[in-house]
Design a protein around this motif. Structure first.
Motif, mmCIF file in Angstrom:
data_model
loop_
_atom_site.group_PDB
_atom_site.id
_atom_site.type_symbol
_atom_site.label_atom_id
_atom_site.label_comp_id
_atom_site.label_asym_id
_atom_site.label_seq_id
_atom_site.Cartn_x
_atom_site.Cartn_y
_atom_site.Cartn_z
ATOM 1 N N ASP A 427 0.840 -1.331 0.234
ATOM 2 C CA ASP A 427 0.100 -0.250 0.099
ATOM 3 C C ASP A 427 0.807 1.275 0.282
ATOM 4 O OD1 ASP A 427 -2.672 -1.571 0.222
ATOM 5 O OD2 ASP A 427 -2.922 -1.654 2.047
ATOM 6 N N TRP A 428 2.923 1.105 0.158
ATOM 7 C CA TRP A 428 2.856 1.962 -0.357
ATOM 8 C C TRP A 428 3.043 2.525 -1.762
ATOM 9 C CZ3 TRP A 428 8.734 2.909 -1.414
ATOM 10 C CH2 TRP A 428 9.058 4.168 -0.837
ATOM 11 N N PRO A 429 2.881 4.588 -1.509
ATOM 12 C CA PRO A 429 2.262 4.854 -2.299
ATOM 13 C C PRO A 429 3.366 4.020 -3.729
ATOM 14 C CG PRO A 429 1.895 6.533 -0.849
ATOM 15 C CD PRO A 429 3.072 5.134 -0.526
ATOM 16 N N ALA A 432 2.610 0.790 -4.341
ATOM 17 C CA ALA A 432 1.078 1.130 -5.590
ATOM 18 C C ALA A 432 1.488 1.111 -6.706
ATOM 19 C CB ALA A 432 0.207 0.743 -4.492
ATOM 20 N N LEU A 433 2.374 2.022 -7.297
ATOM 21 C CA LEU A 433 2.244 3.047 -8.856
ATOM 22 C C LEU A 433 2.207 1.904 -9.169
ATOM 23 C CD1 LEU A 433 1.712 5.405 -10.272
ATOM 24 C CD2 LEU A 433 3.883 5.968 -9.029
ATOM 25 N N GLY A 503 -6.244 3.155 0.180
ATOM 26 C CA GLY A 503 -4.252 3.177 -0.605
ATOM 27 C C GLY A 503 -4.525 3.670 -1.720
ATOM 28 N N SER A 504 -2.769 3.571 -2.388
ATOM 29 C CA SER A 504 -2.851 4.380 -3.512
ATOM 30 C C SER A 504 -2.534 3.378 -4.802
ATOM 31 C CB SER A 504 -1.177 5.016 -2.689
ATOM 32 O OG SER A 504 -1.486 5.791 -2.486
ATOM 33 N N SER A 505 -3.176 2.333 -4.168
ATOM 34 C CA SER A 505 -3.524 1.607 -5.481
ATOM 35 C C SER A 505 -4.622 1.917 -6.432
ATOM 36 C CB SER A 505 -3.678 -0.214 -5.482
ATOM 37 O OG SER A 505 -3.439 -1.267 -6.654
ATOM 38 N N PHE A 506 -4.494 2.487 -7.772
ATOM 39 C CA PHE A 506 -5.669 2.703 -8.391
ATOM 40 C C PHE A 506 -6.649 1.815 -9.103
ATOM 41 C CE2 PHE A 506 -2.236 3.370 -10.915
ATOM 42 C CZ PHE A 506 -2.515 2.720 -11.962
#
Length: 568
Positions: A427-429, A432-433, A503-506
């Protein structure tokens, strides 16, 4: 004639001197306050520096002379730990020996000087340290160490700083907190973790961060790094895991066992959260999953282990398949047969001639590796569209494998650093990116490859043209899709069970919306099934590599390197 200017006539110099004067004035005014604050800090601790006390004026007296009430058998009394500030230092105790000071205070004097208006002189320990040299009287440097009596040594066995920080079981703490059980940290002083426990009033202690001394275990031990889970949630027998604000923390349920950190054998501690029948406030996947195997390293931060059955079977078929290919190659090429030496000599001679004409072999080899293997330069020259499709499939594997390898090696080689654990946190940006972006690029490449193969199958082709590898593309597509579905289920479970955000996972966050209606309990039961489905597809894909055109991921780099060495 030029007039000589005085330094004070220059406004800039005058401003600098004024600033220095103000700084020195502040320092001079704050020095006594700081010294008094330090004495106050010393006076609000149960611990005494043995060496300083041995040089104090009270060293000859012995502790019971001033602390008569502490010599009872009930000492320490639990209610005494909540006293505020230096109240244990009653001025009447000091006046029993220093009667002249009491008489002087009655006349409004102290140390021969008038007592400032409004000043309180009934808190001796606020300015004077009874357990150390009195520096205010100029005796600190000249004070000599005295031999302490038996009474003082008895008290210092608990209250001494050395005893408190080196004792196996400090009696100062265990006099009240002894539970009868043997704590795991029995060889560690209490103050090592509870650094402010010796101060009074004795307030409830904050939960200690285990990572201040320990390091997280790598994912080789368990399925995940558990970055959102406190250590005591799993390891402490007296703590119960509780979900709060997207984290799993621990609350005490058995005070006698809060310091017992022995990890039960097997998965006994895992079932606190991972169980088909939830026992606590945390609802995690009902299956206790094994760590990600080496087969997962193509896309994830994985371990160099193979603990699940599908991965073991897939890796076994993979190795047997390439072993058979190696035997066929050795039997066909016969590199060790008679006459091969002459061929080797001619090859070496040709290579030497080529090296003399075109430069060092090492540089050529590096260029060959970077150009043809990494950048796919040969494919680019042959067909630009095929290169784009191949790059969309090839580079996502390379980037995600490299990212995961760096994270895994970092957690192994630099476990005390923060960055490996951030990289391992899905989940760290940044993580996740990387996962979502290159996962979508891989998906796009596979769709384009299927589209290209479909049009090729509809068009007439030569009799010797290779047949479309539908199985390879379908397996890779299934591998990618099950990975996205699994990630969406994980995010949804975290949202339902831990109360965390998306989280940061779009991409994963969008898929998570499909799982939220299932509820936490149903999703907890389903997650293990989805995970094993993804692992089975991975194992089947790896097992098929030696028997399909997908084997070029292994053979092509080897062929290109050998070709570069032989200068064909």
């Amino acid at each position: 004639m030029r007039t000589q200017r005085h330094i004070f006539s220059d406004p800039a110099c005058l401003a600098v001197l004024t600033g220095l004067f103000l700084v020195l004035a502040c320092l001079s005014l704050s020095a006594p306050v700081q010294a008094q604050a330090q004495d106050q800090t010393r006076a609000t601790s149960w611990l005494i520096d043995e060496e300083r006390f041995a040089r104090s004026a009270h060293a000859d007296l012995g502790c019971p002379v001033c602390h008569e009430a502490m010599t009872t058998e009930e000492h320490p009394l639990p209610d005494g730990v909540f006293k505020e500030g230096p109240t244990p230092f009653d001025p009447t105790t000091c006046f029993s020996c220093h009667g002249d000071v009491e008489e002087e205070l009655a006349r409004g004097l102290h140390a021969g000087k008038p007592v400032p208006a409004g000043a309180s002189m009934d808190r001796c320990a606020a300015c004077h340290d009874p357990h150390g040299p009195d520096k205010a009287a100029g005796k600190g440097a000249e004070a000599q160490a005295r031999e302490l009596g038996e009474d003082s040594l008895t008290c210092l066995s608990c209250h001494g700083t050395k005893a408190a920080t080196t004792s196996v079981q400090p009696r100062l703490c265990l006099a009240c907190h002894e539970t009868g059980s043997t704590p795991t940290h029995q060889a560690t002083a209490c103050l090592t973790c509870h650094t402010d426990a010796a101060a009074y009033p004795h307030t409830p202690q904050e939960k200690v961060n285990c990572l201040s001394c320990h390091v997280r275990h790598t994912e080789r031990v368990i399925h995940d790094a558990h970055a959102k889970v406190s250590c005591t949630s799993c390891h402490s027998a007296g703590m119960q895991p509780v979900a709060a604000n997207g984290q799993v923390i621990a609350t005490a349920v058995n005070a006698d066992l809060v310091h017992t950190f022995d990890l039960p054998a097997g998965t006994a501690s895992c079932v606190r959260c991972h169980t088909e029948e939830p026992k606590g406030a945390v609802l995690a996947a009902s299956s206790v999953l094994p760590p990600k195997s080496v087969l997962c390293a193509a896309c994830h931060a994985a371990t160099f282990t193979v603990k699940d059955t599908p991965s073991q079977a897939g890796l076994g078929v993979f190795l047997l398949g390439f072993a058979g290919l190696a035997l066929i190659w050795l039997w066909t090429v016969r590199p060790f047969a008679a006459g091969s030496a002459r061929h080797s000599d001619s090859t070496d001679s040709a290579a030497a001639t080529t090296q003399a004409q075109h430069g060092p072999r090492g540089l050529k080899l590096v260029a060959q590796v970077l150009g043809d293997i990494v950048l796919q330069a040969r494919l680019w020259r042959e067909n630009r569209l095929r290169w784009v499709i191949h790059a969309l499939i090839f580079f996502p594997f390379v980037v995600r494998a490299g990212y995961g390898l760096i994270a895994s090696l970092g957690a192994w080689l630099a476990p005390k650093a923060a960055w490996p654990w951030l990289m391992l946190d899905k989940d760290w940006p940044l993580t996740a990116l990387v996962n979502d972006t290159f996962g979508l690029l891989l998906l796009a490449g596979l769709v384009l490859a299927l589209w290209q193969e479909y049009h090729r199958s509809r068009a007439p082709r030569p009799a010797n043209a290779p047949r479309p590898e539908w199985l390879v593309l379908i397996l890779l597509l299934a591998l990618t899709l099950t990975g996205f579905v699994l990630e969406g289920a994980r995010i949804a479970l975290d949202m339902l069970a831990l109360g965390s955000d998306a989280g940061s996972s779009f991409a994963g966050a969008l898929l998570a919306q499909l799982f939220l209606p299932l509820g936490a309990e149903s999703l907890a039961s389903l997650y293990g099934t989805l995970w094993y489905l993804h692992v089975i597809v991975t194992a089947v894909t790896v097992a098929c590599i030696p028997f399909t055109r997908l084997r070029h991921v292994v053979t092509a780099p080897i062929f290109l390197i050998v070709q570069a060495l032989q200068r064909k």
